[in-house]
Design a protein around this motif. Sequence first.
Motif, PDB file in Angstrom:
ATOM      1  N   THR A   1       0.567  -0.918  -2.614  1.00  0.00           N
ATOM      2  CA  THR A   1       0.574   0.244  -3.264  1.00  0.00           C
ATOM      3  C   THR A   1       0.718   1.409  -2.792  1.00  0.00           C
ATOM      4  OG1 THR A   1      -1.014  -1.377  -4.726  1.00  0.00           O
ATOM      5  CG2 THR A   1      -1.007   0.955  -5.367  1.00  0.00           C
TER       6      THR A   1
ATOM      7  N   ALA B   1      -3.328  -5.091  -9.505  1.00  0.00           N
ATOM      8  CA  ALA B   1      -2.436  -4.206  -9.455  1.00  0.00           C
ATOM      9  C   ALA B   1      -1.542  -4.731 -10.435  1.00  0.00           C
ATOM     10  CB  ALA B   1      -1.424  -5.121  -8.153  1.00  0.00           C
TER      11      ALA B   1
ATOM     12  N   VAL C   1       1.425  -1.881 -10.722  1.00  0.00           N
ATOM     13  CA  VAL C   1       2.607  -1.572  -9.959  1.00  0.00           C
ATOM     14  C   VAL C   1       4.009  -2.239  -9.780  1.00  0.00           C
ATOM     15  CG1 VAL C   1       2.485  -0.478  -7.692  1.00  0.00           C
ATOM     16  CG2 VAL C   1      -0.255  -0.935  -8.981  1.00  0.00           C
TER      17      VAL C   1
END
Lengths: 281, 385
Positions: A78, A109, A114
Amino acid sequence: MNHPFDYLLREDRIPHIWCSGCGLGIALHSFLRAVQRSNIPVDKMAIVSGIGCTGRTAGYVKMDSFHTTHGRAIPFATGLKLANPNLKVVIFSGDGDLIAIGGNHFIHAARRNVDITVICVNNFNYGMTGGQSGPSTPLKARTATSPYGNQEPPFNLAYLAAGSGAVFVSRWTVAEPRRLEASISKALNKQGFSFVEILSPCPTLYGRMNKYTSALDMLVDYQKNTVINEKVNLKDAQLELGGKIILGDFIDIQPGIAGHPMPLSEKVELEHTNKKGTEDE
Amino acid sequence: MNEKDKSVLTGAHFINGDVACAEGAIAAGCRFFAGYPITPATEIAERMAERLPHLGGTYIQMEDEIASVTAILGASWSGVKSMTSTSGPGFSLMMEGIGLGIMTETPCVIVNVQRGGPSTGLPTMVAQGDMMQARWGSHGHYEIIALCPSSPQEMFDLTVKAFNLSELYRLPVLIMADEVVAHMTEKVVIPRPQSLKIINRRKTTVSKDKYMPYAAGARIVPPIAHAGDGYHIHITGLTHNEMGYPQIDMETHQRLVKRLIDKIRVNIDKITIIEEDGMNNAEVIVCAYGISARTSMLPVKLARKKGMRVGMLKLVTPWPFPEQKIRKISRIKGLRRIIVPEINYGQIALEVERCVAGRQKVITLPHGGGGTHNVEEILDAILDN
Ligand SMILES: Cc1ncc(C[n+]2csc(CCOP(=O)(O)OP(=O)(O)O)c2C)c(N)n1
Ligand code: SF4
C-alpha cells in the motif's frame, strides 16, 4: 539453454527451496505467463511477499521485489503503490500470511480499493513452519496442530474478498494453469483491488497428513471435484474436505460507490474538494 | 502563493509541539504519512492530513500501527520520505516494523509522543517510560537513533534533523517526544527554505547490471535504488548478502549485523548531540532529556543563586548513548554527583551509571508519570549533601 522466462527469473537464485510436487512452481509459471501477456513493463512492476513457502516467490522473480515480514505484504505494498502510483504492485503470498496474521490488512485494503493485485496461494496449511492448521484449513482436515481433525470452520477467501469490496475475485487450482493465467492477467489489468486465490497442493505436509498418496493424486482430486461456476453465490463456494471445488472469475465489477481506486488521481481529489466546497456554501 | 501550498511556513507561529513536528516533517520533504489515531500524537496526523494533499503528498489512515509503520517502509522504497506518529500502545505494535526497517536499511521517521504506561495507562498525561523500549524493543541486536525534543521549537528542528539522519544512515529514526512537549503551545520560528539544511539519501550511480543493493564499501551505508528505477532490486528481512538475496549462514549474518551496528557506532560522534551549560568546575550535574531537561532549568538556576556550581547536561540524542562524552564529563575535577530526573523509574540513568563507572555518584530521580518533576524535588536533590 535459454528458457523463455529467463528475463523474468533470477537465475542466480536457482535452485529454489520448494519441494518436488509442490504446486508453487505452477502458480509462479502461470503468473509469469500472465505478466508476459499483460504487456505491463517489467521495470514498472513490483512484487511484495510476506513470509512462508509462497512468500519466497518475491526472491525468484526478476523485478523489484520485497520479502517483508509475516502478514505485512499488503500494508507494505500500500505504501509502495500510494507513493508511486505508476507502479503495478502485486502481492504474492500464502493463505496464512494474508488471511491469518495479515487478515485485517487484507479486508481493509479491499475496502479501500487500493489499486493492487493480491495473489494468494492456498495450500490449506502453514507450509513453511511444518504443516500446522490455519484459517483456510477445511473442517476435519488433519494437520500438525489438528491431529484429530480441524475443529474450526475456515474462511471462504473469495467470499471474504468480495464482501470486503474487491473489484475482481477469482479462484482456480494449479490443475487449470491456462485458466489461471488468463485470470491473473485480467487481475493485473484491473484497476483497484483484485484478488486471485490459487488452490495448490502441499504434498509434503497437507497431502501426507490427509492420505493423499502423491502430488499427482492431489491434482487428480482437484480435477475430479472441480465445478466451474462463475455465477455461483459466493456464500455457497465454501471449500470442504473431499467436497466440490467451485472455480471461476466470480467478481469483475467497476468500482462501486467507493468510487475510485486508491490512490486517487489529483483530478478526482480536487473534484471531491470542490463538490464539498459548494455543498458547504 | 496560498499558505496551504507552501512546504516551509517561514515565520513565527504560535503552535503546539505536535503541529511543529508535522511542519518539521513537511519542511524536511516528507510527503507520505501513514498513521492511526492516538492521544497525545493525534494532532500530528491531523496536521499531515490537512497539509499533504496540497503538496502532492499522501496521508493515509491505516487499520493499526503495524500497518502504519509497514506502509511508511513501503513508501520509502518508492523514494518518498515518510513518517508515522504514535504513543506507547502503538509504539509497542511498531516494534516489528522497526526491525524490518533496520534490517532492510529503510529511511523513515517514527514519532512516539510518550504517555503513561504500562498498557493503555494514562492516555492524556506525560511519561518518559519508553526510552529503553526505543533502544531494545525490536528483537535482535541493533543500533538506533533517537532524538528528544524539549520544546515545540525543538519538535520542529529535531524532526528536520531526524529526517536528515534517517536519509544519511538509512534507518528508521525515532523522535521520543512526550505529552507535555507535544501539547505545549509556544512560539515556533520556521526558517526560510534556503537556510534549512536538508539531506537526501545517496542514490546509486552504478549501472543496472553491476548494482548490488547492499554493497556498502568504506562508507558503510550503501547507496539506494528505488522500486521503479529499473534495477530489479530484491529486499528482504532475512539475513542477506550484498545482492540483497537471502543467505542463511553465520558468516553472512555476522558481516551484516556488524555493518548495521558500525553504521552508527563508527559515526557516533557525528550523530550524538549534547548541550552543556555551566559544566566547568561543576560540583553537581543535572543530566536530563525531553521535558525533564526543561523542568530542570529552574532548579538549576535557583541552586546556582544559592552559590552552588551546578552543570546542566541535556541529552538531545539519548540514542546512540553519547558514551565518550559522558565519560569525559564524569572526570570533571571536583564533581561529586550526577542527578538524572526522568519520568520513569530509572532508564537513561542506567546508561549514565554505566559510563560513569563508579567515578561519581549517579542519583536517579524517579517519577511514575502523569506529571513532570516539580522544582523542589530537583532543587532538593541538587542541594542535598
Ligand atoms: C510474526 C511471525 N510469526 C510466526 C512466524 C513463523 N511463520 C513463518 S511462515 C508461517 C506460515 C506460513 O504459512 P502460509 O502463509 O500459509 O504460507 P505457506 O508456507 O503455506 O506457503 C509462519 C507462521 C513468523 N515468521 N513471523
Ligand atoms: S512444504 Fe508444502 S508448500 Fe512448502 S514447498 Fe513443500 S510442498 Fe510446497
